[in-house]
Design a protein around this motif. Sequence first.
Motif, short mmCIF file in Angstrom:
data_model
loop_
_atom_site.label_atom_id
_atom_site.label_comp_id
_atom_site.label_asym_id
_atom_site.label_seq_id
_atom_site.Cartn_x
_atom_site.Cartn_y
_atom_site.Cartn_z
N VAL A 25 11.05 -7.06 13.07
CA VAL A 25 10.58 -5.69 12.91
C VAL A 25 10.50 -5.43 11.40
CG1 VAL A 25 11.07 -3.26 13.35
CG2 VAL A 25 11.64 -4.99 15.08
N THR A 26 9.28 -5.22 10.91
CA THR A 26 9.09 -4.91 9.50
C THR A 26 8.34 -3.60 9.36
OG1 THR A 26 6.94 -6.04 9.32
CG2 THR A 26 8.92 -7.38 8.94
N LYS A 27 8.49 -2.98 8.21
CA LYS A 27 7.79 -1.70 8.00
C LYS A 27 6.28 -1.91 8.01
CE LYS A 27 8.48 -2.02 3.02
NZ LYS A 27 9.11 -1.45 1.85
N GLN A 28 5.80 -3.08 7.58
CA GLN A 28 4.37 -3.35 7.59
C GLN A 28 3.84 -3.45 9.02
OE1 GLN A 28 6.66 -5.06 5.84
NE2 GLN A 28 6.06 -4.97 3.68
N ARG A 29 4.54 -4.18 9.87
CA ARG A 29 4.12 -4.31 11.28
C ARG A 29 4.16 -2.95 11.97
NH1 ARG A 29 7.30 -9.83 11.80
NH2 ARG A 29 5.57 -11.28 11.50
N LEU A 30 5.24 -2.20 11.75
CA LEU A 30 5.34 -0.89 12.39
C LEU A 30 4.24 0.04 11.91
CD1 LEU A 30 9.21 -0.35 12.32
CD2 LEU A 30 7.79 -0.82 14.33
N ALA A 31 3.92 0.00 10.62
CA ALA A 31 2.87 0.88 10.07
C ALA A 31 1.50 0.50 10.63
CB ALA A 31 2.86 0.80 8.55
N VAL A 32 1.21 -0.78 10.77
CA VAL A 32 -0.07 -1.21 11.33
C VAL A 32 -0.16 -0.81 12.80
CG1 VAL A 32 -1.45 -3.23 11.98
CG2 VAL A 32 -0.52 -3.05 9.65
N LEU A 33 0.89 -1.04 13.57
CA LEU A 33 0.88 -0.65 14.97
C LEU A 33 0.68 0.86 15.13
CD1 LEU A 33 3.74 -2.92 16.32
CD2 LEU A 33 1.38 -2.89 17.17
N ASP A 34 1.36 1.63 14.31
CA ASP A 34 1.22 3.08 14.37
C ASP A 34 -0.20 3.50 14.01
OD1 ASP A 34 2.55 5.71 14.72
OD2 ASP A 34 2.02 5.95 12.62
#
Length: 155
Positions: A25-34
Amino acid sequence: MTSTAASAATTDKWSAQLRAHGRRVTKQRLAVLDAVDHSPHAGADEVAAIVRTTLPDISLQSVYVVLTDLTETGMLRRIEPPHSPALYETRVDDNHHHAMCTGCGRIEDVDCAVGHAPCLTPSNTHGMTIQIADVLYQGLCADCAAKPDTAVKTS
């Protein structure tokens, strides 16, 4: 539910899915998913612009890497309309189709005609077990059709 609670619930959902797919879980992956979840049918440039509102230093290349990885895991679906860059969406758990306006390029989801995959039966499977039917309907949206200068475009 407040927007903060909704945001936390969404983050928890994406975090659980990332872990289930063996991804950190990375902030980059979470930001792209969002970004893709809130702007379905967005291209990489649009996703990058949205992500940069929270992660201003992320590169377009990093966004492409995350989009590719999440598509390969099955968390995102990549659609490739004709004469258009690839678009991404988080709706991956069903066999739905898309309608594209040939005037403005708007893309909308179209539910499967029979409700389960594959929702179309090919005349010849060539020995394959067909699992998904991917259809792109093309036409003019109501706004484009109402414009007097809009001619019917075909690809």
